[in-house]
Every structure is written in structure tokens, then in C-alpha cells.
Design an enzyme around this catalytic site. Structure first.
Site, PDB file in Angstrom:
ATOM      1  N   LYS A 124      -4.375   9.007   4.852  1.00 49.99           N
ATOM      2  CA  LYS A 124      -3.467   7.850   4.824  1.00 49.99           C
ATOM      3  C   LYS A 124      -2.281   8.225   3.949  1.00 49.99           C
ATOM      4  O   LYS A 124      -2.392   9.089   3.092  1.00 49.99           O
ATOM      5  CB  LYS A 124      -4.177   6.646   4.186  1.00 49.99           C
ATOM      6  CG  LYS A 124      -5.336   6.076   4.964  1.00 49.99           C
ATOM      7  CD  LYS A 124      -4.964   4.697   5.507  1.00 49.99           C
ATOM      8  CE  LYS A 124      -6.081   4.052   6.276  1.00 49.99           C
ATOM      9  NZ  LYS A 124      -7.089   3.466   5.393  1.00 49.99           N
ATOM     10  N   HIS A 127       1.262   5.832  -0.832  1.00 50.64           N
ATOM     11  CA  HIS A 127       2.320   4.817  -0.751  1.00 50.64           C
ATOM     12  C   HIS A 127       2.846   4.388  -2.110  1.00 50.64           C
ATOM     13  O   HIS A 127       2.410   4.880  -3.152  1.00 50.64           O
ATOM     14  CB  HIS A 127       1.861   3.628   0.093  1.00 50.64           C
ATOM     15  CG  HIS A 127       0.638   2.936  -0.440  1.00 50.64           C
ATOM     16  ND1 HIS A 127       0.646   2.266  -1.634  1.00 50.64           N
ATOM     17  CD2 HIS A 127      -0.604   2.822   0.068  1.00 50.64           C
ATOM     18  CE1 HIS A 127      -0.551   1.751  -1.841  1.00 50.64           C
ATOM     19  NE2 HIS A 127      -1.336   2.077  -0.831  1.00 50.64           N
ATOM     20  N   HIS A 130       0.464   3.519  -4.852  1.00 49.29           N
ATOM     21  CA  HIS A 130      -0.191   4.651  -5.512  1.00 49.29           C
ATOM     22  C   HIS A 130       0.729   5.303  -6.536  1.00 49.29           C
ATOM     23  O   HIS A 130       0.272   5.841  -7.536  1.00 49.29           O
ATOM     24  CB  HIS A 130      -0.643   5.694  -4.476  1.00 49.29           C
ATOM     25  CG  HIS A 130      -1.748   5.192  -3.590  1.00 49.29           C
ATOM     26  ND1 HIS A 130      -1.671   5.247  -2.226  1.00 49.29           N
ATOM     27  CD2 HIS A 130      -2.930   4.615  -3.877  1.00 49.29           C
ATOM     28  CE1 HIS A 130      -2.779   4.719  -1.714  1.00 49.29           C
ATOM     29  NE2 HIS A 130      -3.549   4.330  -2.688  1.00 49.29           N
TER      30      HIS A 130
HETATM   31  N1  ARG Z   1      -8.441   4.448  -3.145  1.00 51.51           N
HETATM   32  C1  ARG Z   1      -8.237   3.105  -3.606  1.00 51.51           C
HETATM   33  C2  ARG Z   1      -7.006   2.499  -2.958  1.00 51.51           C
HETATM   34  O1  ARG Z   1      -6.141   3.199  -2.491  1.00 51.51           O
HETATM   35  C3  ARG Z   1      -8.080   3.045  -5.084  1.00 51.51           C
HETATM   36  C4  ARG Z   1      -9.275   3.496  -5.860  1.00 51.51           C
HETATM   37  C5  ARG Z   1      -9.419   2.761  -7.114  1.00 51.51           C
HETATM   38  N2  ARG Z   1     -10.422   3.263  -7.989  1.00 51.51           N
HETATM   39  C6  ARG Z   1     -11.721   2.870  -8.008  1.00 51.51           C
HETATM   40  N3  ARG Z   1     -12.519   3.416  -8.907  1.00 51.51           N
HETATM   41  N4  ARG Z   1     -12.165   1.975  -7.175  1.00 51.51           N
HETATM   42  O2  ARG Z   1      -6.884   1.279  -2.935  1.00 51.51           O
END
Ligand code: ARG
Length: 563
Positions: A124, A127, A130
Site C-alpha cells: 500500500k 501516505h 505515515h
Molecule cells: N500499519 C498501521 C497503519 O498503517 C499502523 C500500525 C500501528 N502500530 C501498532 N502497533 N498497531 O494504520
């Protein structure tokens, strides 16, 4: 010298209160006419059985005034005016001696901090949200390391879950290999979106996707190979962005890292009597805490996001024995983290209280329409490149024969983006506006970088001052205000750690730049009244540049010597 401490010590010689308590009470007066520190005497009235203003009068008479220009009382306050020349000398000399270390401390020594940030999802796009996480996390990492904490940087990649079964399905049906090699994320996104469109017409696709994920979980060779390829291709793309931003991690232990650690956690939850059936799913009930249940296993037996976070939290505690474990993730996941932390607490882990969700707001664009149509997203790399291009245009207008223009444009363009993210309280939404963020005279990255470059240009022209310096020459209000701001660097940093809020350092850096420009626009260094004044001002410029550089570096922004 720590003047606040000195004030506290002098007061402690006269009244019986613990030093820390006195320090807590000390205030910074709102106006320079009221001195540099003030001590309110109200609290003493009861103990001393005397009117607070009388206490202030008595203290003013009897207190040891060494190191202070004078001590006065205004109403019930005792007001301290520091000896400006001493204060200025100590501050500037400390900055210049300590250099890149100025502002640091050892308060975090021996304490481990786990800090998780960025965490994009493979296959993905990386973005704008992030990038918010990346900027905050990178900055907190720098800020905390600067205070002696031992920080472990983790990228919790979204690289596991049922969506990868779907992606494998989509890959086998529609992939364009050439496109996949050239622009992997765009191609993976295209086939993923196609999968959803097609599945609307043919629901059996969903079943196929689930089957592939099941096989992936079981370690089936073909699925694992494909998943690995998606992951590698994605990571390669993400690394490009991290390189542009100069952001690093110690571990890329994403969600998949916990795929073999979840059974044990589910078992543990069950053994502790916390697991309940609900509509075929296995959950931990949290109604006592006014929260929906934390889902541990879906009705098809698959573990999910929360299960992986439980496993990750326990793993991090066991592996790093953290003092604090920080999660830099958008505010929309607040409930998720509350559920996870509460579940950990129910499991008997008191350290759940040391897990902190550092949330942030949403990102919008003022001068670009952001389409929400499926699959249309802003790629971060494009955003950064656009910022660099715009910075190049500005440089060409302002200073077209600048050396290494390209490098300067990169630092300004990328710095401007990061600065925008870190400028306000992180929980506030951000509205991106190119004109605003690249302006040289707002509260922007380029403005601070420009202030630094201005200072550096004076130092290049006139050389740094050597020999004895008479700091009493820096006697104007503007000069002293700047010195006072420079002195407050460490305080701002500690406050930002307390609030887990890099914007406190950003605001601080803006203050330094503003006070520097006030001084610089009003007083000439080159044509100072006399040689001694010139020397003292040069020292002030040198110290300011150092603090701006240190401050920006804590935000993950580089300075430029000329712009
Ligand atoms: N990959 C997730 C996202 O893009 C964020 C991860 C956040 N960290 C966690 N420990 N849940 O929304």
C-alpha cells in the site's frame, strides 16, 4: 549556571521548605520589568503567620543577593533580576563550549524506551499520515536520546493479515509483471483494488483469498514466496522515502514477526479466564471499562490486528525491559490502543501503564483537491519531490548563483514538510499549503533555516570572536531576550518529553529565530559602536547558530550554511 536552582537555594537558606518544592513554586514573570524569576509568598503565610507581602519584604531584605543585579518585592512576590552580564557570559560560553551537545542531559541514563513509528502497510502507499507518524517518532527518538535515554526504534510494518491472501489471489489473476518491477506499490494497489471490484460481482473470490491466507499462515511455499516478494518490493520503496528523510530504524519487526507468537498469547488469555465467546469470535470483554470487546480471534479462527499488538507489547517488554513503550499512531486508533492496554492490564501486566499511545490528527491539503476515489492517493515520494522542486524555484528567484543549489533545495524542501508536521500540537489536524510552508517569513522551516544562514554569513564575513569578551556590552532588551531564550533550550526539551510533544521544541526553535531576527534587524554587528560590542555580538550570533542547529536537528531537519 542554573539560575532557577540558584534562586531556589537562596530562598531555601531563609525558609524551611524542600528545595524541589521551592523550585516548583518559582515562576517566570510575564514582563521583563518584573524580573527574570519570581517567588510567590502566599503559600508561606499560614506557616509563618504573616501577611504574604510582609514575608516578601522581609525576604528581600535578608536574602543573599550574590549573582543577582537586584532582588525586589512586588506585592506578595519576591522578584529576582539576574546579573545580566554574568548570566549572558555563562549562557553563551556554555553553548559555545558544549557545541552540538548543548541542550543535552543524562536524565534518561539507564532507561530503555521502545519507540514505534512510521509503520506503513506493505503493498500500500506510504501516505501522508505515515509521514506524520514518521516525523513525530523520529523527532521523539532524537529528543529522548539527547537526554540519555536508550531508545529502540521499531517499524511495526503492516505485513500480515487476511488482505495478503486477497493480494495473492489478485496477483495470480491480473498482475502485470513489468509494472510490478517498475512501480511495485502502484501495481499492487491496482490489483488489490481490482480484487475488491471483482469480488463485488463474484463473492467466491473472497473465499479464494481466505484460502490463500490460510495457506500463507501454514507456511505453504508458493504463498510464502509471493508474500515475501510483496514485502521486499514494498520495503525497497519505503526505504527510498526513509533515505530522503534520513530516518532510520533498529528493527523492522512488523505484524508478521508475531505470527508464531500469538498462539501462546491466546492461550495465556484463556488460562487467565479472560476469553469469552461472542458471535463465534473469541473476545476479551471490556464493558466494565465502557469499551467494546477486544477481539482476539475472529469467527473463522484467524487472529487479528489486536492479537498481534498484544503479542508485540509482551515481546517488547520481555526483550527490551522498557521504561516506556511509545506508539506513534493516528488518533483514529485511540480506542484500539485503549483496548489493548486494558487487556494487558487485565492479564496482570502492571507495566501496561508504561505503554503510551502518542496520537496525531489528520492531514489535508489546502491547494490541491484530494480525491477519495478508491486507489487515488498522494504518494509521499511525489509530495517530497514537489516540495523540493518548489524550493528550487524559490532559490532560483532569490539567489540564483548559489553553490550546490540541489542539495540546499533538498534540505529546504524536505525540512519544510517535516516542520509543517511538527509545528503544532500533534493532535491538531494539519492543512498543508505550499505557499505557507515554503514561505521565508512565517513560522516555517525555511524561516528558521534562513535565520541560521544569516547568522552563518555574518560569522563568515567577520570571523568568530576570540580572546576576552565583555558580555556587559550586550545590554539591550533584544539582546538579553535572545540570551534568555537560548538559555531555555534544555527546559523546552524536558517539557516536550513530558508531553511527548515535539512541537514544543519546534515552537522553541521558532522563538529563537524570532528573537534573533529582532536583535539582528535592530543592531549591526559589522558596524557596532565599538570593537568590544562587535565581539560580544559575534559571540551571541555564534551561540544562536549553534542552538538553531541543535534544535532543528532534534526535529530531523538539517541546516544550510548559505541560502
Ligand atoms: N500499519 C498501521 C497503519 O498503517 C499502523 C500500525 C500501528 N502500530 C501498532 N502497533 N498497531 O494504520
Amino acid at each position: 549556571m542554573d539560575y532557577k536552582k540558584l534562586v531556589a537555594e537562596r530562598i531555601a537558606e531563609k525558609i524551611e521548605l524542600p528545595l524541589e518544592k521551592i523550585e516548583e513554586l518559582i515562576e517566570i514573570p510575564p514582563k521583563a520589568e518584573m524580573g527574570d524569576f519570581a517567588f510567590p509568598c502566599f503559600q508561606l503565610a499560614k506557616v509563618l503567620r504573616k501577611a504574604p507581602n510582609m514575608i516578601a519584604v522581609d525576604l528581600k531584605e535578608s536574602i543573599n543577593k550574590d549573582g543577582f543585579e537586584r532582588v525586589e518585592n512586588i506585592g506578595s512576590y519576591l522578584n529576582f533580576f539576574v546579573d545580566k552580564a554574568v548570566f549572558t557570559k555563562e549562557t553563551i560560553e556554555k553553548i559555545i563550549t558544549e557545541g552540538e551537545k548543548y541542550g543535552s542531559s543524562e536524565i534518561g541514563k539507564g532507561k530503555n524506551i521502545v519507540i514505534e513509528y512510521s509503520s506503513p502497510n506493505i503493498a500500500k502507499p506510504f501516505h501522508v499520515g505515515h509521514l506524520f507518524s514518521t516525523s513525530i517518532g523520529n523527532s521523539l527518538y532524537k529528543i529522548m536520546s539527547f537526554q540519555g535515554y536508550n531508545c529502540v526504534r521499531i517499524n511495526h510494518l503492516g505485513d500480515w493479515g487476511t488482505q495478503f491472501g486477497k493480494l495473492i489471489s489478485a496477483y495470480k489473476r491480473w498482475v502485470d509483471e513489468e509494472a510490478l518491477e517498475k512501480e511495485p506499490i502502484k501495481e499492487l494497489l491496482r490489483i488489490y483494488v481490482k480484487f475488491h471490484d471483482e469480488a463485488e460481482k463474484d463473492p467466491s473470490l473472497e473465499e479464494e483469498g481466505r484460502m490463500h491466507f490460510k495457506k500463507l499462515e501454514e507456511g505453504s511455499e508458493e504463498e510464502v514466496k509471493l508474500w515475501k516478494r510483496f514485502r521486499d518490493l514494498s520495503l525497497k520503496e519505503f526505504q527510498k522515502v526513509y533515505k530522503m528523510l534520513n530516518v532510520k530504524f533498529d528493527y523492522f519487526t512488523g505484524e508478521s514477526f508475531y505470527s508464531d507468537k500469538m498462539d501462546a498469547v491466546v492461550e495465556e488469555i484463556d488460562k487467565k479466564g479472560l476469553l469469552t465467546e461472542s458471535n463465534g469470535a473469541k473476545v476479551v470483554m471490556l464493558d466494565k471499562y465502557n469499551m467494546p470487546p477486544c477481539i482476539i480471534k475472529k469467527s473463522d479462527g484467524a487472529t487479528i490486528y489486536a492479537t498481534r499488538d498484544l503479542a508485540a507489547a509482551i515481546y517488547r517488554k520481555n526483550t527490551y525491559d522498557f521504561y516506556k513503550s511509545i506508539y506513534v499512531v493516528g488518533l483514529e486508533q485511540s480506542l484500539h490502543f485503549k483496548q489493548v492496554f486494558t487487556t494487558l492490564k487485565l492479564m496482570g501486566y502492571q507495566w501496561a501503564d508504561d505503554c503510551k499511545h502518542v496520537g496525531f490528527g489528520l492531514v489535508r491539503f489546502a491547494d490541491r483537491k484530494l480525491s477519495t476515489r478508491k486507489g487515488e492517493v498522494i504518494f509521499l515520494e511525489d509530495l517530497l519531490n514537489e516540495s523540493i522542486e518548489k524550493a528550487t524555484e524559490i532559490i532560483n528567484e532569490k539567489n540564483s548563483d548559489l553553490e550546490n543549489k540541489e542539495e540546499v533545495a533538498k534540505k529546504i524542501g524536505i525540512g519544510a514538510v517535516i516542520f509543517t508536521y511538527l509545528k503544532n500540537n500533534r493532535e491538531k489536524d494539519i492543512v498543508f499549503s505550499w505557499n505557507e510552508m515554503l514561505s521565508f517569513d512565517g513560522e516555517t522551516g525555511p524561516y528558521v533555516q534562513y535565520s541560521y544562514a544569516r547568522g552563518k554569513s555574518v560569522l563568515r564575513k567577520l570571523g568568530t570572536a576570540t580572546g576576552d569578551v565583555d558580555y556587559s556590552k550586550l545590554s539591550s532588551k533584544e539582546e538579553f531576550e535572545l540570551v534568555k531564550t537560548l538559555e531555555g533550550f534544555n527546559n523546552a526539551i524536558l517539557y516536550s518529553i513530558d508531553k511527548l510533544e515535539p512541537s514544543i521544541v519546534t515552537r522553541y526553535v521558532i522563538d529563537v529565530a524570532k528573537n534573533f531576527n529582532k536583535f539582528y534587524n535592530q543592531y549591526s554587528v559589522m558596524n557596532a559602536e565599538d570593537e568590544e560590542t562587535k565581539k560580544a555580538r559575534l559571540k551571541l550570533v555564534e551561540a544562536t547558530c549553534q542552538v538553531l542547529k541543535n534544535g532543528l536537528s532534534l526535529l530531523g531537519i538539517e541546516v544550510v550554511e548559505k541560502m
